[in-house]
Write an enzyme that holds these catalytic residues in place. Structure first.
Site: not given
Ligand code: DX5
Ligand code: ZN
Length: 220
Positions: A8, A135, A31, A66, A35, A173, A33, A64
């Site tokens: 990620s 998650m 990956h 969010m 947000m 994740d 993210d 991903h």
């Molecule tokens: C959290 C993200 C993850 C995050 C995971 O909301 O969706 O993808 O990057 O990070 P680690 O591996 O550090 O928990």
């Molecule tokens: Zn993620």
């Protein structure tokens, strides 16, 4: 089972992303993210940035989302040509219609559930999804601790996917490191997102290898 390691980039250096991508070339997917500071209390990037990452990445992108109102915004990410788009069940008013739209555009369609959200309703709809994301932290931030109590949910999903005979990827994740990856693999995950454990390591290729071996040793 094929093990996939998806670093990620939430834990990468955003100012040097292209260079950071070069350090994870031995991974399977990147990956990404997204947000929106609304569905989660954190903000990363939007379609313009994801489009540029798609341009320069040698690995396929595992996006991903969010974000709230996934029904409205997720198709735009699929239109960038990314490999996979995963939206949150909690943020979509019609998950099946949205997944169909993502597939129609040409992306794999994934559905994610937060720790407090049951996965059972989606296990009845496995033909509609290419990936289920369980998650193992509350979404929003990297570097949190793996929630072992999500393993029953993962086992339930694994049993349903196996019974279906479909090629639905089971992703975890949050808090994945060389110890917790074994626990998640044993419970049935096949696709592992790792942020801080990869980007926090001075040798990312070696860390990806460690994670891959640990997962392979415990998956069945
Ligand atoms: C959290 C993200 C993850 C995050 C995971 O909301 O969706 O993808 O990057 O990070 P680690 O591996 O550090 O928990
Ligand atoms: Zn993620």
């Amino acid at each position: 089972m094929t093990v996939r390691i998806n670093p990620s980039i939430l834990s990468a250096d955003f100012v040097n992303l292209e260079r950071e991508l070069g350090t994870i070339a031995s991974a399977d997917l990147v990956h990404v993210d997204v947000m929106d500071n609304h569905f989660v209390p954190n903000l990363t990037f939007g379609p313009q940035m994801v489009g540029r990452i798609q341009d320069v990445s040698t690995l396929p992108l595992d996006v991903h989302l969010m974000i709230s109102d996934a029904d409205r915004w997720a198709p735009g990410y699929a239109e960038l040509g990314v490999f996979s788009v995963t939206f949150h069940a909690e943020a979509a008013s019609d998950p099946v219609a949205l997944a169909r739209k993502l597939r129609q555009i040409g992306a794999r369609a994934g559905i994610a559930v937060k720790p407090g959200t049951p996965i059972d309703p989606y296990l009845e709809l496995l033909t509609e999804f290419d990936q289920l994301l369980v998650m193992t932290v509350e979404p929003g931030f990297g570097g949190q601790s793996f929630m072992t109590d999500m393993m029953p949910k993962l086992r339930l999903a694994r049993a349903a996917v196996d019974k279906s005979g479909l090629d639905v990827w089971l992703q975890v994740d949050g808090g994945i490191n060389h110890d917790t990856i074994a626990v998640a693999a044993e419970a049935g995950a096949s696709t592992f997102v790792a942020g801080s454990s990869v980007f926090g390591s001075p040798d990312r290729a070696a860390q990806i290898d460690v994670l891959r071996r640990a997962a392979a040793a415990h998956s069945h």
